[in-house]
Scaffold this motif. Structure first.
Motif, PDB file in Angstrom:
ATOM      1  N   THR A  36       0.650  -1.200   0.187  1.00  0.00           N
ATOM      2  CA  THR A  36      -0.361   0.198   0.404  1.00  0.00           C
ATOM      3  C   THR A  36       0.677   1.435   0.158  1.00  0.00           C
ATOM      4  O   THR A  36       0.857   2.262  -0.187  1.00  0.00           O
ATOM      5  CB  THR A  36      -0.939  -0.124   1.340  1.00  0.00           C
ATOM      6  OG1 THR A  36       0.131   0.106   2.198  1.00  0.00           O
ATOM      7  CG2 THR A  36      -1.847  -1.323   1.231  1.00  0.00           C
ATOM      8  N   GLN A  40      -0.269   2.649   7.129  1.00  0.00           N
ATOM      9  CA  GLN A  40      -2.037   3.479   8.528  1.00  0.00           C
ATOM     10  C   GLN A  40      -2.968   2.508   8.922  1.00  0.00           C
ATOM     11  O   GLN A  40      -2.682   1.395   8.070  1.00  0.00           O
ATOM     12  CB  GLN A  40      -2.155   4.732   7.828  1.00  0.00           C
ATOM     13  CG  GLN A  40      -1.635   6.323   7.321  1.00  0.00           C
ATOM     14  CD  GLN A  40      -2.374   6.792   6.618  1.00  0.00           C
ATOM     15  OE1 GLN A  40      -3.376   6.412   6.119  1.00  0.00           O
ATOM     16  NE2 GLN A  40      -1.589   7.899   6.321  1.00  0.00           N
ATOM     17  N   LYS A  42      -5.410   0.015   8.982  1.00  0.00           N
ATOM     18  CA  LYS A  42      -6.484  -0.229   8.172  1.00  0.00           C
ATOM     19  C   LYS A  42      -8.257   0.255   8.805  1.00  0.00           C
ATOM     20  O   LYS A  42      -8.145   0.093   9.554  1.00  0.00           O
ATOM     21  CB  LYS A  42      -7.359  -1.842   8.091  1.00  0.00           C
ATOM     22  CG  LYS A  42      -5.364  -1.955   6.654  1.00  0.00           C
ATOM     23  CD  LYS A  42      -5.161  -3.749   6.029  1.00  0.00           C
ATOM     24  CE  LYS A  42      -4.273  -4.117   5.760  1.00  0.00           C
ATOM     25  NZ  LYS A  42      -4.211  -5.540   5.664  1.00  0.00           N
ATOM     26  N   LYS A  43      -9.512   0.152   8.131  1.00  0.00           N
ATOM     27  CA  LYS A  43     -10.753   0.032   7.952  1.00  0.00           C
ATOM     28  C   LYS A  43     -10.840  -0.905   9.306  1.00  0.00           C
ATOM     29  O   LYS A  43     -10.586  -1.736   8.146  1.00  0.00           O
ATOM     30  CB  LYS A  43     -11.648   0.555   7.370  1.00  0.00           C
ATOM     31  CG  LYS A  43     -12.499   0.762   7.465  1.00  0.00           C
ATOM     32  CD  LYS A  43     -13.615   1.290   6.451  1.00  0.00           C
ATOM     33  CE  LYS A  43     -15.197   1.714   6.405  1.00  0.00           C
ATOM     34  NZ  LYS A  43     -15.638   1.533   5.785  1.00  0.00           N
ATOM     35  N   GLN A  44     -11.624  -0.793   9.819  1.00  0.00           N
ATOM     36  CA  GLN A  44     -11.928  -1.291  10.618  1.00  0.00           C
ATOM     37  C   GLN A  44     -13.582  -2.159  10.708  1.00  0.00           C
ATOM     38  O   GLN A  44     -14.164  -1.524   9.391  1.00  0.00           O
ATOM     39  CB  GLN A  44     -12.527  -1.587  12.389  1.00  0.00           C
ATOM     40  CG  GLN A  44     -10.974  -1.266  13.143  1.00  0.00           C
ATOM     41  CD  GLN A  44     -11.639  -1.186  14.133  1.00  0.00           C
ATOM     42  OE1 GLN A  44     -12.424  -0.823  15.028  1.00  0.00           O
ATOM     43  NE2 GLN A  44     -10.442  -1.330  15.140  1.00  0.00           N
ATOM     44  N   GLY A  45     -13.696  -3.931  10.581  1.00  0.00           N
ATOM     45  CA  GLY A  45     -15.163  -4.196   9.646  1.00  0.00           C
ATOM     46  C   GLY A  45     -16.028  -4.076  10.712  1.00  0.00           C
ATOM     47  O   GLY A  45     -16.472  -3.206  11.837  1.00  0.00           O
ATOM     48  N   GLY A  46     -17.118  -3.586   9.363  1.00  0.00           N
ATOM     49  CA  GLY A  46     -18.681  -3.144  10.039  1.00  0.00           C
ATOM     50  C   GLY A  46     -19.741  -3.871  10.463  1.00  0.00           C
ATOM     51  O   GLY A  46     -19.283  -5.412  10.726  1.00  0.00           O
TER      52      GLY A  46
END
Length: 135
Positions: A36, A40, A42-46
């Motif tokens: 990448t 930074q 990663k976006k956490q899961g929803g």
């Protein structure tokens, strides 16, 4: 940590020991930097969405048509109508999310009758005890 590894003068194991992390963590961070270009987070899961969320109108119609049905009856009706079978807990969560109430008029009436019977039996029993004591 990534900069120290990029210089090439140390190994992943030594970096892990130096920063007091696992070797696998250092490997993940280095791999993320290569793929990448940054490290930074990663976006956490929803949250997982229920399959029944798509059927809000159908659920509301079902509750309107069958207001006295139990969760099991709702599941059975849904399975027969839409060929999708769900557990009672899934159906309950879907109804709660839409704030659909399930009123049980016939069951409430039976409970009320039972309470009346119990209270009248208790009052009769206490009267009989009083009569036995006085005789």
């Amino acid at each position: 940590m990534v900069k120290a590894y990029a210089r090439g003068d140390t190994s992943i194991r030594k970096l892990a020991a130096k920063f007091d992390v696992s070797k696998a963590f250092v490997q993940r961070v280095v791999k993320q930097k290569k793929l990448t270009g940054h490290v930074q987070p990663k976006k956490q899961g929803g949250a997982m969405k229920s399959e029944l969320e798509e059927y809000s109108m159908e659920l509301a119609q079902m509750v309107e048509n069958y207001p006295d049905a139990t969760l099991s009856e709702y599941c059975e009706h849904w399975g027969e109508t839409y060929s999708s079978w769900y557990s009672t807990s899934t159906m309950c969560r879907a109804l709660q999310k839409q704030q659909l109430t399930r009123k049980k008029r016939r069951y409430a009436a039976l409970k009320q009758q039972r309470r009346e019977c119990k209270s009248s039996e208790a009052s009769i029993g206490s009267k009989l005890r009083i009569l036995n004591l006085t005789i």
